[in-house]
Scaffold this motif. Structure first.
Motif, mmCIF file in Angstrom:
data_model
loop_
_atom_site.group_PDB
_atom_site.id
_atom_site.type_symbol
_atom_site.label_atom_id
_atom_site.label_comp_id
_atom_site.label_asym_id
_atom_site.label_seq_id
_atom_site.Cartn_x
_atom_site.Cartn_y
_atom_site.Cartn_z
ATOM 1 N N SER A 61 0.849 -1.186 0.000
ATOM 2 C CA SER A 61 0.000 0.000 0.000
ATOM 3 C C SER A 61 0.885 1.236 0.000
ATOM 4 O O SER A 61 2.093 1.151 0.251
ATOM 5 C CB SER A 61 -0.917 0.008 1.229
ATOM 6 N N GLU A 62 0.284 2.373 -0.327
ATOM 7 C CA GLU A 62 1.036 3.629 -0.264
ATOM 8 C C GLU A 62 0.326 4.560 0.687
ATOM 9 O O GLU A 62 -0.868 4.823 0.534
ATOM 10 C CB GLU A 62 1.124 4.261 -1.651
ATOM 11 N N VAL A 63 1.031 5.036 1.711
ATOM 12 C CA VAL A 63 0.435 5.937 2.696
ATOM 13 C C VAL A 63 1.357 7.138 2.833
ATOM 14 O O VAL A 63 2.529 7.000 3.187
ATOM 15 C CB VAL A 63 0.272 5.243 4.066
ATOM 16 N N GLN A 64 0.836 8.314 2.553
ATOM 17 C CA GLN A 64 1.606 9.562 2.650
ATOM 18 C C GLN A 64 2.991 9.426 2.022
ATOM 19 O O GLN A 64 4.018 9.676 2.645
ATOM 20 C CB GLN A 64 1.735 9.981 4.126
ATOM 21 N N GLN A 65 2.992 9.006 0.768
ATOM 22 C CA GLN A 65 4.214 8.875 -0.041
ATOM 23 C C GLN A 65 5.174 7.797 0.439
ATOM 24 O O GLN A 65 6.277 7.667 -0.081
ATOM 25 C CB GLN A 65 4.945 10.217 -0.144
ATOM 26 N N LEU A 66 4.777 7.022 1.451
ATOM 27 C CA LEU A 66 5.598 5.882 1.839
ATOM 28 C C LEU A 66 5.022 4.631 1.187
ATOM 29 O O LEU A 66 3.815 4.400 1.239
ATOM 30 C CB LEU A 66 5.577 5.686 3.356
ATOM 31 N N SER A 108 17.294 3.047 2.718
ATOM 32 C CA SER A 108 17.335 1.694 3.260
ATOM 33 C C SER A 108 15.938 1.238 3.646
ATOM 34 O O SER A 108 14.991 2.021 3.639
ATOM 35 C CB SER A 108 18.231 1.638 4.495
ATOM 36 N N VAL A 109 15.865 -0.041 4.011
ATOM 37 C CA VAL A 109 14.609 -0.617 4.485
ATOM 38 C C VAL A 109 14.478 -0.340 5.987
ATOM 39 O O VAL A 109 15.453 -0.453 6.727
ATOM 40 C CB VAL A 109 14.597 -2.142 4.241
ATOM 41 N N TYR A 110 13.283 0.026 6.403
ATOM 42 C CA TYR A 110 12.974 0.233 7.820
ATOM 43 C C TYR A 110 11.719 -0.550 8.165
ATOM 44 O O TYR A 110 10.776 -0.571 7.381
ATOM 45 C CB TYR A 110 12.715 1.718 8.118
ATOM 46 N N SER A 111 11.713 -1.165 9.358
ATOM 47 C CA SER A 111 10.456 -1.751 9.820
ATOM 48 C C SER A 111 9.651 -0.650 10.490
ATOM 49 O O SER A 111 10.194 0.370 10.917
ATOM 50 C CB SER A 111 10.709 -2.901 10.794
ATOM 51 N N MET A 112 8.356 -0.870 10.554
ATOM 52 C CA MET A 112 7.436 0.152 11.032
ATOM 53 C C MET A 112 6.511 -0.528 12.019
ATOM 54 O O MET A 112 5.795 -1.455 11.652
ATOM 55 C CB MET A 112 6.622 0.569 9.797
ATOM 56 N N ASP A 113 6.550 -0.134 13.293
ATOM 57 C CA ASP A 113 5.650 -0.801 14.238
ATOM 58 C C ASP A 113 4.281 -0.118 14.243
ATOM 59 O O ASP A 113 4.068 0.865 13.539
ATOM 60 C CB ASP A 113 6.274 -0.899 15.637
ATOM 61 N N GLU A 114 3.359 -0.663 15.034
ATOM 62 C CA GLU A 114 1.984 -0.151 15.020
ATOM 63 C C GLU A 114 1.941 1.298 15.481
ATOM 64 O O GLU A 114 1.088 2.070 15.067
ATOM 65 C CB GLU A 114 1.078 -1.018 15.900
ATOM 66 N N ALA A 115 2.880 1.681 16.352
ATOM 67 C CA ALA A 115 2.902 3.061 16.854
ATOM 68 C C ALA A 115 3.547 4.020 15.848
ATOM 69 O O ALA A 115 3.609 5.221 16.087
ATOM 70 C CB ALA A 115 3.659 3.108 18.181
ATOM 71 N N GLY A 116 4.061 3.491 14.705
ATOM 72 C CA GLY A 116 4.654 4.351 13.698
ATOM 73 C C GLY A 116 6.137 4.621 13.912
ATOM 74 O O GLY A 116 6.700 5.551 13.331
ATOM 75 N N ASN A 117 6.799 3.821 14.757
ATOM 76 C CA ASN A 117 8.252 3.968 14.936
ATOM 77 C C ASN A 117 8.990 3.210 13.843
ATOM 78 O O ASN A 117 8.606 2.098 13.495
ATOM 79 C CB ASN A 117 8.681 3.414 16.295
ATOM 80 N N PHE A 118 10.062 3.817 13.340
ATOM 81 C CA PHE A 118 10.865 3.190 12.293
ATOM 82 C C PHE A 118 12.130 2.595 12.887
ATOM 83 O O PHE A 118 12.737 3.181 13.780
ATOM 84 C CB PHE A 118 11.253 4.229 11.232
ATOM 85 N N ARG A 119 12.530 1.461 12.338
ATOM 86 C CA ARG A 119 13.746 0.813 12.804
ATOM 87 C C ARG A 119 14.555 0.364 11.605
ATOM 88 O O ARG A 119 14.035 -0.310 10.705
ATOM 89 C CB ARG A 119 13.340 -0.404 13.643
ATOM 90 N N PHE A 120 15.831 0.731 11.577
ATOM 91 C CA PHE A 120 16.710 0.447 10.447
ATOM 92 C C PHE A 120 16.853 -1.059 10.230
ATOM 93 O O PHE A 120 17.184 -1.792 11.153
ATOM 94 C CB PHE A 120 18.078 1.062 10.743
ATOM 95 N N SER A 121 16.602 -1.517 9.003
ATOM 96 C CA SER A 121 16.778 -2.941 8.683
ATOM 97 C C SER A 121 17.846 -3.160 7.622
ATOM 98 O O SER A 121 18.128 -4.299 7.274
ATOM 99 C CB SER A 121 15.466 -3.551 8.183
ATOM 100 N N GLY A 122 18.371 -2.084 7.049
ATOM 101 C CA GLY A 122 19.454 -2.216 6.075
ATOM 102 C C GLY A 122 18.939 -2.492 4.677
ATOM 103 O O GLY A 122 17.971 -1.902 4.222
ATOM 104 N N SER A 153 11.893 -10.817 12.025
ATOM 105 C CA SER A 153 10.547 -10.575 12.552
ATOM 106 C C SER A 153 9.609 -10.130 11.445
ATOM 107 O O SER A 153 9.978 -9.366 10.559
ATOM 108 C CB SER A 153 10.574 -9.556 13.689
ATOM 109 N N PHE A 154 8.382 -10.640 11.512
ATOM 110 C CA PHE A 154 7.333 -10.187 10.597
ATOM 111 C C PHE A 154 6.924 -8.776 11.002
ATOM 112 O O PHE A 154 6.827 -8.459 12.188
ATOM 113 C CB PHE A 154 6.106 -11.102 10.670
ATOM 114 N N SER A 155 6.694 -7.933 10.003
ATOM 115 C CA SER A 155 6.356 -6.550 10.299
ATOM 116 C C SER A 155 5.915 -5.877 9.007
ATOM 117 O O SER A 155 5.889 -6.505 7.950
ATOM 118 C CB SER A 155 7.588 -5.821 10.864
ATOM 119 N N ARG A 156 5.602 -4.584 9.085
ATOM 120 C CA ARG A 156 5.472 -3.777 7.874
ATOM 121 C C ARG A 156 6.836 -3.149 7.606
ATOM 122 O O ARG A 156 7.520 -2.744 8.537
ATOM 123 C CB ARG A 156 4.429 -2.684 8.072
#
Ligand SMILES: [Zn+2]
Length: 628
Positions: free
Chosen positions: A471-476, A508-522, A536-539
């Motif tokens: 999906s695309e949300v706010q250009q992401l 780079s790729v970042y995971s996105m948790d339900e609260a909208g925090n991004f975490r670097f995945s490389g 881990s499964f995630s968005r």
């Protein structure tokens, strides 16, 4: 989703032999307490305790909220490993003993002078703050009780304490409290908070319903009970939310031994006395991971779930599941023991399935759920039972409710007969956000127009129904890889096919948790696609990071260099400080966002100072000055 066949009787026999050898009285008094021996100490953690990502590997000894308490060798031996890292154990020492075991002392502030001097020389030699050193047998010989370090708060430590663990050669961690330390007093019994029951198989019922149900417990005459008897039909699993506490401390600690019986016959026993490192990731299968992710509750599963390789269980039939086939009343009994022999008991009366006196359990609020291979769909009913339409790619199927409860019609669908796209009930349609069943115990690749996901035979504990979507949300651009409440045993390799154009050097790729925090995945670009690995499964999404790290000088003089550093997004990858092009050792503590110097004897910080901080997307912060 068959039951696994891992726990064979001969393995249980070997295990009980080895734990008996460990209980030998000679072994039990081998070690002295590593901090303030002979006086009362308290713990903030025990071995086998359920943490959020792992079984705790040792004991956390409290140091009164301060650093700098002398740490003593627990027995004669030699320093076999010195490790220094900004995360994990921070500054840690490993001592090898004559009995073949190793003791580990972690989150230290500093090492004893000779060890510290050697470690720093090696850091300068390797030009790296992070080191893993393996001194020879004769290099640092220590005596029982010798001070080897000062306690601290280094690495991923949330407050000053000493982490102490004991390992055998396998390597596996053992329970340090089985070594007779009189410094710890524990007269308190384990506390039970909740007990849960879940159906296994589409025909099983708990109080006439399918699903997983939690019950609060209350204490009656010293025994934990639930309010009303349970009505059970078929095969179910039991889960327990409980913990221990010791005297003089508020911290919750773990329960190593839990025994479950039905009508006095053993069904399941866990005895966490040894955890091999090679199997520690099975923690995610020992606990109910979904409950941990969704509500923060740490439930022990009192059954050996599919794919669980741990060997500290004994079960009646290799599974520990409870099967009730007749209408007779039964008694379920759970006993817990901490290492000091304090115990607690839970009793649950199980009524025959023709009973009418039982508690009605309301659906949890979501309109559908997947448990094992069964899709449960809830629909509010007026008064009639009506058929639901299950829609598949080219056909539809009609299904009458399996049962009605509390104003709902409940439909149970076996997903092995097909994965529906949606379900229509009374004209309203419900999407089922699952695209694929990924089988376990074999290599498997899932292909879609926006991503590929490659699973090894070890990635999954059990076969799972997953959602892959774009999906695309706010250009992401957002790529959903499965559901975050399914645990992975090892990593899955993913290739994303983004539609947008990116600056590939900085994205780079970042995971996105339900609260909208991004975490670097490389991730590594391959043309317009990007490949990464995750456990881990995630968005996941793609973000351009072009902002260099922040750097603020705090102290710069001949004796000392201190800077504050931090990064906005991708995180700090590299720190390089030099004077007149000679490398300078900077210690790094991400918690304090500080780097500070350590200097070799007779060195002075005089001349051209150069500081380079690089983040994970190769953005560089450079600072230069002259120290006169
Ligand atoms: Zn610890």
């Amino acid at each position: 989703m068959g039951l696994n066949k891992l726990v064979q009787p001969y393995i249980i026999l070997l295990l009980s032999l080895s734990s008996q050898a460990q209980m030998d009285p000679v072994w039990k008094d081998y070690y002295q307490f590593p901090i303030k021996p002979g006086i009362r100490n308290t713990l903030a953690g025990t071995m086998g305790e359920l943490r959020s990502t792992h079984f705790h590997t040792g004991i956390d000894i409290r140091t009164g909220g301060v650093q700098g308490v002398p740490v003593q060798a627990a027995a004669d031996g030699y320093v076999s490993r010195i490790s220094i890292s900004p995360s994990g154990y921070g500054n840690a020492l490993y001592i090898m003993h004559g009995n073949g075991q190793t003791t580990v002392y972690a989150h230290l502030k500093t090492f004893a002078d000779d060890i510290a001097q050697y470690a720093m020389e090696q850091q300068y030699k390797k030009e790296s703050f992070r080191v893993n050193l393996f001194p020879g047998k004769d290099q640092f010989i220590v005596k029982k009780g010798e001070i080897i370090a000062l306690s601290g708060n280094s690495g991923s430590s949330g407050g000053p304490h000493l982490h102490f663990d004991v390992r055998n050669g396998q390597p596996a961690v053992l329970n340090p409290l089985s070594f007779n330390f009189e410094e710890i007093v524990d007269t308190r019994s384990p506390e039970v908070r909740k007990i849960a029951f879940k159906t296994v198989g589409i025909d099983s019922r708990i109080n006439n319903q399918f699903g997983r149900f939690e019950f609060d417990v209350k204490k009656e005459e010293g025994i934990y009970v639930i309010e009303t008897p349970l009505k059970i039909k078929g095969t179910i699993g039991v889960e327990l939310y409980a913990f221990d506490r010791q005297d003089w401390t508020r911290f919750r600690t773990g329960i190593n031994t839990i025994i479950m019986k039905v009508d006095d016959v053993l069904v399941f026993e866990q005895n966490i006395d040894e955890i091999p490192f090679s199997k520690s990731r099975n923690f995610y299968n020992h606990i109910n991971y979904k409950e941990l992710k969704d509500h923060g509750y740490r439930y022990h599963k009192l059954y050996v779930d599919t794919g669980n390789e741990l060997e500290f269980y004994k079960t009646n039939d290799e599974s520990g599941l409870v099967t009730i086939e007749n209408n007779d009343p039964h008694e379920l009994q759970i006993n817990m023991f901490d290492t000091y022999g304090n115990s607690s008991e839970v009793r649950v009366s199980i009524k025959g399935s023709d009973s009418t006196n039982f508690l009605t359990l309301s659906p949890k609020g979501s309109s559908h759920e997947i448990l094992g291979n069964v899709l449960t769909v809830y629909s509010q009913k007026d008064s009639l039972e009506y058929a639901a339409q299950f829609h598949f790619a080219d056909i539809r199927k009609y299904l009458m409710p399996s049962y009605s409860v509390d104003g709902y019609n409940v439909y149970l669908w076996n997903l092995l007969d097909g994965i529906p796209d949606s379900v229509t009930m009374r004209g309203a349609s419900e999407q089922i956000p699952v695209n694929a069943m990924i089988p376990s115990h074999q290599a498997y690749s899932h292909y879609s127009p926006f991503m590929e996901a490659h699973f090894t035979k070890r990635t999954l504990f059990d076969s799972v129904y997953l959602q892959f979507s774009y999906s695309e949300v706010q250009q992401l651009e957002i790529f959903r890889l499965g559901q975050p409440d399914y645990p992975l045993r090892s990593s899955v390799e993913v290739l994303l096919f983004p539609k947008n154009n990116y600056n590939k050097d900085k994205t780079s790729v970042y995971s996105m948790d339900e609260a909208g925090n991004f975490r670097f995945s490389g991730g590594k670009w391959e043309g317009n696609n990007i490949r990464f690995k995750t456990n881990s499964f995630s968005r996941y999404t793609l973000i351009n990071d072009s902002i260099p790290p922040n750097l603020k000088p705090l102290i710069i003089n001949e004796e000392e260099l201190v800077f504050r550093i931090n990064d906005n997004l991708s995180g700090i990858k590299k720190i390089n400080v030099s004077i007149n092009d000679k490398w300078v050792l900077m210690n790094y503590d991400p918690k304090r966002r500080q780097i500070w110097s350590s200097k070799l004897l007779d060195e002075q910080f005089k001349g051209q100072l150069k500081v380079l901080i690089v983040d994970n997307n190769n953005n560089e912060r450079y600072y230069e000055t002259t120290i006169k």
